[in-house]
Design a protein around this motif. Structure first.
Motif, PDB file in Angstrom:
ATOM      1  N   VAL A  51      16.649  41.676  36.152  1.00 46.38           N
ATOM      2  CA  VAL A  51      15.718  40.809  36.883  1.00 46.38           C
ATOM      3  C   VAL A  51      14.473  40.540  36.037  1.00 46.38           C
ATOM      4  N   GLN A  52      13.992  41.559  35.345  1.00 47.95           N
ATOM      5  CA  GLN A  52      12.809  41.392  34.500  1.00 47.95           C
ATOM      6  C   GLN A  52      13.086  40.406  33.367  1.00 47.95           C
ATOM      7  N   LEU A  53      14.225  40.530  32.725  1.00 49.31           N
ATOM      8  CA  LEU A  53      14.571  39.598  31.647  1.00 49.31           C
ATOM      9  C   LEU A  53      14.813  38.188  32.187  1.00 49.31           C
ATOM     10  N   SER A  54      15.401  38.083  33.378  1.00 46.10           N
ATOM     11  CA  SER A  54      15.599  36.768  33.995  1.00 46.10           C
ATOM     12  C   SER A  54      14.268  36.110  34.316  1.00 46.10           C
ATOM     13  N   ALA A  55      13.327  36.907  34.831  1.00 42.66           N
ATOM     14  CA  ALA A  55      11.991  36.366  35.125  1.00 42.66           C
ATOM     15  C   ALA A  55      11.320  35.895  33.845  1.00 42.66           C
ATOM     16  N   LEU A  56      11.446  36.670  32.777  1.00 44.47           N
ATOM     17  CA  LEU A  56      10.875  36.277  31.485  1.00 44.47           C
ATOM     18  C   LEU A  56      11.493  34.971  30.996  1.00 44.47           C
ATOM     19  N   LEU A  57      12.794  34.840  31.134  1.00 45.39           N
ATOM     20  CA  LEU A  57      13.477  33.621  30.711  1.00 45.39           C
ATOM     21  C   LEU A  57      13.008  32.415  31.523  1.00 45.39           C
ATOM     22  N   MET A  58      12.920  32.566  32.846  1.00 45.40           N
ATOM     23  CA  MET A  58      12.491  31.448  33.701  1.00 45.40           C
ATOM     24  C   MET A  58      11.055  31.032  33.413  1.00 45.40           C
ATOM     25  N   VAL A  59      10.169  32.014  33.239  1.00 45.45           N
ATOM     26  CA  VAL A  59       8.766  31.697  32.939  1.00 45.45           C
ATOM     27  C   VAL A  59       8.662  31.008  31.585  1.00 45.45           C
ATOM     28  N   SER A  60       9.440  31.480  30.615  1.00 46.63           N
ATOM     29  CA  SER A  60       9.417  30.868  29.282  1.00 46.63           C
ATOM     30  C   SER A  60       9.902  29.429  29.320  1.00 46.63           C
ATOM     31  N   ILE A  61      10.954  29.190  30.074  1.00 48.57           N
ATOM     32  CA  ILE A  61      11.469  27.816  30.196  1.00 48.57           C
ATOM     33  C   ILE A  61      10.444  26.922  30.878  1.00 48.57           C
ATOM     34  N   TYR A  62       9.840  27.429  31.960  1.00 46.74           N
ATOM     35  CA  TYR A  62       8.842  26.627  32.669  1.00 46.74           C
ATOM     36  C   TYR A  62       7.660  26.281  31.762  1.00 46.74           C
ATOM     37  N   PHE A  63       7.134  27.284  31.064  1.00 44.57           N
ATOM     38  CA  PHE A  63       5.958  27.046  30.232  1.00 44.57           C
ATOM     39  C   PHE A  63       6.297  26.336  28.926  1.00 44.57           C
ATOM     40  N   SER A  64       7.563  26.284  28.543  1.00 45.23           N
ATOM     41  CA  SER A  64       7.922  25.513  27.348  1.00 45.23           C
ATOM     42  C   SER A  64       7.728  24.020  27.590  1.00 45.23           C
ATOM     43  N   MET A  65       7.778  23.625  28.861  1.00 44.90           N
ATOM     44  CA  MET A  65       7.510  22.229  29.200  1.00 44.90           C
ATOM     45  C   MET A  65       6.050  21.875  28.959  1.00 44.90           C
ATOM     46  N   ASN A  66       5.173  22.885  28.999  1.00 46.72           N
ATOM     47  CA  ASN A  66       3.743  22.679  28.761  1.00 46.72           C
ATOM     48  C   ASN A  66       3.325  23.125  27.369  1.00 46.72           C
ATOM     49  N   ASN A  67       4.294  23.427  26.517  1.00 46.82           N
ATOM     50  CA  ASN A  67       4.056  23.857  25.134  1.00 46.82           C
ATOM     51  C   ASN A  67       3.247  25.153  25.009  1.00 46.82           C
ATOM     52  N   VAL A  68       3.381  26.049  25.966  1.00 47.79           N
ATOM     53  CA  VAL A  68       2.706  27.349  25.883  1.00 47.79           C
ATOM     54  C   VAL A  68       3.706  28.484  26.150  1.00 47.79           C
ATOM     55  N   ALA A  69       4.942  28.262  25.764  1.00 48.41           N
ATOM     56  CA  ALA A  69       5.987  29.263  26.003  1.00 48.41           C
ATOM     57  C   ALA A  69       5.714  30.556  25.236  1.00 48.41           C
ATOM     58  N   ILE A  70       5.081  30.472  24.080  1.00 47.61           N
ATOM     59  CA  ILE A  70       4.791  31.672  23.286  1.00 47.61           C
ATOM     60  C   ILE A  70       3.898  32.628  24.080  1.00 47.61           C
ATOM     61  N   ALA A  71       2.929  32.090  24.794  1.00 41.10           N
ATOM     62  CA  ALA A  71       2.040  32.936  25.604  1.00 41.10           C
ATOM     63  C   ALA A  71       2.815  33.618  26.722  1.00 41.10           C
ATOM     64  N   ALA A  72       3.721  32.900  27.367  1.00 39.59           N
ATOM     65  CA  ALA A  72       4.526  33.490  28.436  1.00 39.59           C
ATOM     66  C   ALA A  72       5.461  34.566  27.884  1.00 39.59           C
ATOM     67  N   ILE A  73       6.043  34.312  26.739  1.00 39.71           N
ATOM     68  CA  ILE A  73       6.925  35.300  26.112  1.00 39.71           C
ATOM     69  C   ILE A  73       6.130  36.531  25.713  1.00 39.71           C
ATOM     70  N   TYR A  74       4.936  36.332  25.176  1.00 37.93           N
ATOM     71  CA  TYR A  74       4.078  37.448  24.793  1.00 37.93           C
ATOM     72  C   TYR A  74       3.733  38.308  26.019  1.00 37.93           C
ATOM     73  N   GLY A  75       3.386  37.671  27.131  1.00 40.51           N
ATOM     74  CA  GLY A  75       3.110  38.408  28.363  1.00 40.51           C
ATOM     75  C   GLY A  75       4.333  39.171  28.840  1.00 40.51           C
ATOM     76  N   GLY A  76       5.498  38.545  28.742  1.00 37.40           N
ATOM     77  CA  GLY A  76       6.735  39.228  29.127  1.00 37.40           C
ATOM     78  C   GLY A  76       7.049  40.411  28.221  1.00 37.40           C
ATOM     79  N   ILE A  77       6.759  40.277  26.939  1.00 35.51           N
ATOM     80  CA  ILE A  77       6.988  41.382  26.005  1.00 35.51           C
ATOM     81  C   ILE A  77       6.062  42.556  26.315  1.00 35.51           C
ATOM     82  N   ILE A  78       4.837  42.259  26.705  1.00 37.80           N
ATOM     83  CA  ILE A  78       3.928  43.331  27.122  1.00 37.80           C
ATOM     84  C   ILE A  78       4.528  44.061  28.329  1.00 37.80           C
ATOM     85  N   GLY A  79       5.083  43.301  29.277  1.00 36.35           N
ATOM     86  CA  GLY A  79       5.728  43.912  30.440  1.00 36.35           C
ATOM     87  C   GLY A  79       6.927  44.762  30.048  1.00 36.35           C
ATOM     88  N   LEU A  80       7.715  44.283  29.088  1.00 33.97           N
ATOM     89  CA  LEU A  80       8.873  45.059  28.631  1.00 33.97           C
ATOM     90  C   LEU A  80       8.445  46.346  27.926  1.00 33.97           C
TER      91      LEU A  80
END
Length: 115
Positions: free
Chosen positions: A10-39
């Motif tokens: 579920v955690q990895l799925s949430a990270l994937l969904m947030v990354s996809i959503y924020f990639s539309m706004n060109n800030v996917a790196i920030a979302a991935i970084y936040g997810g990596i902190i969570g991991l």
């Protein structure tokens, strides 16, 4: 990383969904970084939990000290990495925080599912 040596689905799925959503706004790196902190936080929780399970004959006082050290270590890591991402790297704060928070919610859901 989740309980019983399984991946936190579920955690990895949430990270994937947030990354996809924020990639539309060109800030996917920030979302991935936040997810990596969570991991990283999840892996530290599991490390300390497994360490305490391995020492079944420790006193309650030592158990509380181990738990306190775990909390202090995880919160310090969380704050330092978040500030590093926001202030030094200059990542988008909304994406970083949402990635981190949804990753932690995913971790909690994984824990409930794997009980």
């Amino acid at each position: 990383m989740a309980t019983r040596s399984e991946w936190p689905k579920v955690q990895l799925s949430a990270l994937l969904m947030v990354s996809i959503y924020f990639s539309m706004n060109n800030v996917a790196i920030a979302a991935i970084y936040g997810g990596i902190i969570g991991l990283l936080n999840t892996s530290l929780i599991n490390r300390h939990t497994n360490k305490q399970k391995g020492k079944l004959n420790i006193s309650p006082g030592i158990d509380v000290i181990m738990m306190s050290v775990s909390v202090i270590m995880r919160m310090t890591l969380l704050v330092l990495l978040t500030f590093f991402g926001l202030l030094i790297i200059g990542l988008a704060p909304e994406a970083l925080i949402i990635g981190l928070v949804l990753g932690q919610i995913g971790f909690l859901i994984d824990r409930v599912i794997n009980r």
